[in-house]
Design an enzyme around this catalytic site. Structure first.
Site, mmCIF file in Angstrom:
data_model
loop_
_atom_site.group_PDB
_atom_site.id
_atom_site.type_symbol
_atom_site.label_atom_id
_atom_site.label_comp_id
_atom_site.label_asym_id
_atom_site.label_seq_id
_atom_site.Cartn_x
_atom_site.Cartn_y
_atom_site.Cartn_z
ATOM 1 N N LYS A 186 13.607 12.506 -15.560
ATOM 2 C CA LYS A 186 14.686 12.758 -14.602
ATOM 3 C C LYS A 186 14.721 11.681 -13.507
ATOM 4 C CE LYS A 186 16.424 16.474 -16.346
ATOM 5 N NZ LYS A 186 17.780 16.373 -16.920
ATOM 6 N N THR A 187 15.859 11.076 -13.342
ATOM 7 C CA THR A 187 15.983 9.986 -12.366
ATOM 8 C C THR A 187 16.542 10.456 -11.017
ATOM 9 O OG1 THR A 187 18.223 9.376 -13.019
ATOM 10 C CG2 THR A 187 16.433 8.344 -14.240
ATOM 11 N N LYS A 188 17.002 11.691 -10.982
ATOM 12 C CA LYS A 188 17.671 12.173 -9.763
ATOM 13 C C LYS A 188 16.785 12.082 -8.509
ATOM 14 C CE LYS A 188 21.360 14.212 -10.040
ATOM 15 N NZ LYS A 188 22.593 13.479 -10.380
ATOM 16 N N THR A 190 14.559 9.994 -7.754
ATOM 17 C CA THR A 190 14.534 8.589 -7.333
ATOM 18 C C THR A 190 15.842 8.221 -6.644
ATOM 19 O OG1 THR A 190 13.011 8.009 -9.094
ATOM 20 C CG2 THR A 190 14.329 6.208 -8.196
ATOM 21 N N GLN A 191 16.956 8.656 -7.236
ATOM 22 C CA GLN A 191 18.257 8.347 -6.624
ATOM 23 C C GLN A 191 18.326 8.901 -5.198
ATOM 24 O OE1 GLN A 191 21.605 9.558 -9.074
ATOM 25 N NE2 GLN A 191 20.360 9.394 -10.909
ATOM 26 N N CYS A 383 -27.482 5.619 4.229
ATOM 27 C CA CYS A 383 -27.248 6.143 5.572
ATOM 28 C C CYS A 383 -27.966 7.490 5.756
ATOM 29 C CB CYS A 383 -25.747 6.207 5.852
ATOM 30 S SG CYS A 383 -25.396 6.007 7.609
ATOM 31 N N LEU A 384 -27.243 8.610 5.756
ATOM 32 C CA LEU A 384 -27.943 9.894 5.861
ATOM 33 C C LEU A 384 -28.993 10.004 4.742
ATOM 34 C CD1 LEU A 384 -27.990 12.610 7.454
ATOM 35 C CD2 LEU A 384 -26.540 13.533 5.659
ATOM 36 N N MET A 386 -30.858 7.639 3.510
ATOM 37 C CA MET A 386 -32.079 6.951 3.927
ATOM 38 C C MET A 386 -32.832 7.816 4.939
ATOM 39 S SD MET A 386 -32.396 3.833 6.559
ATOM 40 C CE MET A 386 -33.904 3.084 7.103
ATOM 41 N N HIS A 516 -23.809 0.901 4.822
ATOM 42 C CA HIS A 516 -23.009 1.336 3.668
ATOM 43 C C HIS A 516 -22.676 0.148 2.766
ATOM 44 C CE1 HIS A 516 -22.275 5.507 4.843
ATOM 45 N NE2 HIS A 516 -22.326 5.050 6.085
ATOM 46 N N GLU A 518 -21.759 0.101 -0.200
ATOM 47 C CA GLU A 518 -20.633 0.358 -1.107
ATOM 48 C C GLU A 518 -19.322 -0.215 -0.575
ATOM 49 O OE1 GLU A 518 -22.196 2.575 0.768
ATOM 50 O OE2 GLU A 518 -20.910 4.235 1.409
HETATM 51 N N1 GLN Z 1 -25.029 11.538 10.205
HETATM 52 C C1 GLN Z 1 -25.850 10.381 10.186
HETATM 53 C C2 GLN Z 1 -25.735 9.560 11.463
HETATM 54 O O1 GLN Z 1 -24.804 9.710 12.214
HETATM 55 C C3 GLN Z 1 -25.543 9.515 8.984
HETATM 56 C C4 GLN Z 1 -24.197 8.931 9.025
HETATM 57 C C5 GLN Z 1 -23.756 8.450 7.679
HETATM 58 O O2 GLN Z 1 -24.347 8.799 6.665
HETATM 59 N N2 GLN Z 1 -22.703 7.688 7.653
HETATM 60 O O3 GLN Z 1 -26.585 8.750 11.727
#
Ligand code: GLN
Length: 544
Positions: A186-188, A190-191, A383-384, A386, A516, A518
């Site tokens: 159906k194109t409606k 989008t229109q 982070c948390l 670790m 982080h 990632e």
């Molecule tokens: N809550 C933890 C802190 O503030 C870890 C934060 C996190 O994992 N980004 O240090």
């Protein structure tokens, strides 16, 4: 002068505008152009930093310490161009700036209004720091028709006029649904969506039509006719097998060529997409697979760990394996049932405890660390994660009440609040009970790595820069106890005061990082820690 590409969405949200923007930028880059992508978010939060991952998914952190929308992560992963604070703005930030100016008296008695003051601020943001670029892609969050996004659309309309012909292109991303009962696309919708946008003064040049089915030529022609674009500029966009196949798919459908044509630029030679071909080849034909258990909190919200998911995939690309992620709710491990923990974790080739906030699930995360340590399963704490690894380490060394002040007052603050740290601009100070928004240790900081450490050999360097987002820190007062238990502090802030990395050299792979990693991983440049972690998981998979 930079040219501008404005990207709006219509019909429904979640159409993958961000991925489209990132893919188009990658295609333009592959043609030799310099690109940057920006995101306008119409909501009133100053930034997404205070929003729950349930609401908004991951908060993506830039080198310069901005807490931004997760789409900036896609932009960076697809282009390799590091995002900055100036690449993400919200209505909240714009209003905050304007109101602060008004209070200072900067408007000299004028009435402050949406047009021109808000629209001028949006236009200034779009054009800030763009001198060295060929194309600036600006994605507008939300859907056309939302009250909140009106000032942004108006700013685009004005900019298209201000900058003149050939300097801007408007792309509208819509949905062409398949209605099973009628057996038809159906194109409606989008229109209607294009009409709504045109009524605001913005005629799209290119339409990207998300659809579950092939868009037949007839439907394409119909959309073109009703929406006032050329049929070739109606780009079909079907779901892809992998997000990294999206640039190739858009190229096949002619997106980059149509955008260049809309600017009046002769497309010339085909872009070099070898990088993307290689990534897709590795993803489609893996030589093996590993399973990683992620012990975390926001398990029902895949976007909450977007960059993490991607970085694990990149680790797989580096090792030519498929990475299966098992999202394990940390709270399940809190019942003190060792058999249950073993049953769930035993099949894992690696265990990862990601970043997070708050006490809920923390004992389960600690149980995950313990299992990985005792059973020699590759462990990655971020982070948390670790911080939990250090608390676990302290408890096994007899510090029974080891905890973090994040969870409330404790006699044994193995992790505590950082109230001071060095930045490029000098010492940053925070107070207990201060504001929550924008007050964490945020952005890129350097760390020095121990010469003989595992991480120095993984990075191939003894100095690194990684992005942070945290308020608490492992307390160096406990360093001797933790080291006696085999945990080595292998990365520290340059002044030696803040622990950045811990590792267990006597374990097959056990690394905890305060930052982080990632956020900086890319499919064509997998982060060394993720590549190494997945390599260790591959070895583990041969043992179990
Ligand atoms: N809550 C933890 C802190 O503030 C870890 C934060 C996190 O994992 N980004 O240090």
């Amino acid at each position: 002068m930079a040219r501008y590409i404005f990207i709006t969405g219509g019909v429904v949200s979640s159409l993958g505008k961000g991925l489209m923007a990132a893919s188009l930028a990658a295609l333009l880059q592959a043609r030799g152009y310099r690109v940057r992508i920006r995101k306008f978010d119409p909501y009133l939060n100053v930034d997404p930093g205070t929003m729950s991952p349930h609401q908004h998914g991951e908060v993506y952190v830039t080198d310069d310490g901005a807490e931004t929308d997760l789409d900036l992560g896609h932009y960076e992963r697809f282009t390799g161009v590091a995002s900055r604070q100036s690449d993400n703005v919200t209505s909240g930030r714009i209003y905050k700036t304007i109101i602060e100016r008004e209070r200072r008296g900067d408007y000299l008695g004028a009435t402050v209004q949406v047009i021109p003051h808000v629209t001028d601020a949006i236009k200034a943001f779009a054009q800030d720091e763009t001198d060295d670029l060929d194309f600036v892609l600006c994605e507008i969050g939300g859907t056309v028709g939302d009250i909140e996004s009106l000032p942004f659309i108006e700013a685009i309309r004005q900019l298209r006029n201000d900058l003149g012909r050939g300097q801007t292109v408007s792309i509208h991303v819509t949905l062409v649904p398949f209605i099973a009962a009628a057996g038809e696309l159906k194109t409606k919708p989008t229109q209607h969506s294009v009409r709504e946008l045109a009524a605001l003064g913005v005629q799209p040049d290119v339409l990207v039509c998300r659809s579950e089915r092939d868009l037949p030529a007839g439907e394409r022609a119909k959309i073109a006719q009703f929406c006032n674009v050329r049929p070739e500029a109606v780009i079909p966009a079907l779901d892809a097998k992998s997000i990294y196949a999206v640039p190739l798919q858009y190229h096949r459908e002619g997106l980059d060529v149509e955008v260049l044509r809309a600017f009046g630029i002769e497309p010339g030679e085909a872009p070099n997409l070898a990088r993307w071909d290689d990534i897709v080849e590795r993803i489609t034909n893996p030589e093996g697979e590993v399973t990683i258990g992620v012990v975390g909190k926001y398990m029902g919200v895949p976007d909450a760990y977007k960059s993490l998911t991607e970085a694990l995939t990149h680790g797989g690309i580096a090792n030519r394996v498929k990475v299966n992620i098992r999202w394990l709710d940390a709270e399940l491990f809190e019942r003190d049932d060792e058999e249950e923990v073993t049953a769930v974790l035993e099949p894992m080739h690696g265990i990862l405890v990601p970043g997070g906030f708050g006490e809920r699930g923390s004992e389960g995360k600690i149980a995950g660390v313990r299992f990985a340590r005792e059973r020699n399963v590759p462990f990655f704490g971020i982070c948390l994660g670790m911080q939990m690894a250090c608390i676990e380490g302290a408890r096994t060394q007899g510090v029974k009440d080891a905890s973090t002040t994040e969870f409330g007052p404790t006699e044994e603050p193995v992790v505590g609040m950082i109230t001071e740290w060095m930045t490029g601009e000098g010492i940053q100070k925070r107070e207990e009970g201060g504001d929550l928004g924008g007050t964490m240790r945020l952005g890129a900081y350097t760390a020095r790595l121990g010469g003989n450490s595992v991480v120095a050999s993984i990075y191939g360097s003894d100095e690194i820069s990684e992005r942070h987002r945290h308020r608490y820190e492992v307390n160096t007062h406990y360093k001797p106890v933790l080291e006696a238990g085999g945990l080595v502090f292998s990365g520290m802030s340059p002044d030696g005061s803040l622990p950045e990395i811990v590792e267990r050299p006597d374990h097959p792979w056990f690394v905890g990082v305060q930052f982080h990693p990632e956020l900086k991983s890319k499919p064509f440049d997998p982060h060394p820690l993720f590549a190494s972690f997945i390599e260790a998981a591959v070895k583990q998979s041969r043992l179990v």
